[in-house]
Design a protein around this motif. Sequence first.
Motif: not given
Length: 333
Positions: A65, A67-69, A83, A86-88, A333
């Motif tokens: 949750k 992180c950005n990537v 994932l 949470f869509r990363r 990103s």
Amino acid sequence: MKILLGSHHFFPSTGGIETVSDILAREFVALGHDVRVITQTEGEGDFPFLVIRRPGLAELISQVKWCNVFLQNNISLRTVWPLLLFRRPLFITHQTWIGDETGSPAWSQRLKLAVLRHATNFSISRAIADKVPVPSVKVGNPFNDEVFRSAENDKRTHDLIFVGRLVSDKGVDVLIDALAILLQSGMHPRLTVVGDGVERTALEQKAEHLGLGSSISFVGSQTGTQLSKTMNAHRILVVPSRWPEPFGIVALEGLACGCVVVGSEQGGLPEAMGPCGLTFPNGDARALARVLQDLLHNPGRVARLREGAQEHLAPFSRRQVANSYLQAMGATS
């Protein structure tokens, strides 16, 4: 950018993946990014980034949750599932062969393939890219170019060096057989074996049995500046792996320290060696002996092979490789 780096193995464990993960994480931090590493390896260490060891379910969800990537150094079904919540953007570096030959159950292979189709994939060599069942971007592994470099006014007083784990896949027995063949022809090159493993005792006994006890020195494991210094004392690094190496960071390190590399021809090792070494068929001791005999008798050829090392190594510098990853991750990103 907040980068979560998944590395199933990490320091204090040692190996290629551990080295690459550490180098990338440090470079990402140096370039201004916030990095956290998740790993299944227990232990301690001082790092300029947070290391989360053996995260539980809640901790893993929290980190994904955050992180950005999410960059996985080899695909890990154990850590990729958050994932779904949470869509990363997911990025996966393929460090080794993927497919049925890994011994994984069929359902695991199918699930991995489904995950790969939703990720941006990197392959560390063309050989790996040819086996990855989805399109991938080729980005070679980095080496520590601050530590591994040729010493000024170096005097190389030793002939051959091997660096790696002393296990059957690495082919040290093939190298010892090649030295026995050279001994029969009247040549007495000296070999330094750097590394340790379950096969060490058997290899030492094999060397004694073949009359090579005084020609081969088993010096144990070395890393960092100590290993760089040892490499700088040698002329030829031998990488005699029986299995197809996916790449070969040790070849980069040897070249950076001024060695010419002789390595087995299958897999991605020839890409790591580039034009600065010679290959032989995997497991063929006689072919290896012929290559070594040629180089030991022709110092001029050794010098010519060394000439292109710096140009070849440039794309594998820490900063260059880190920027390749960041460019891909930043674009997505």
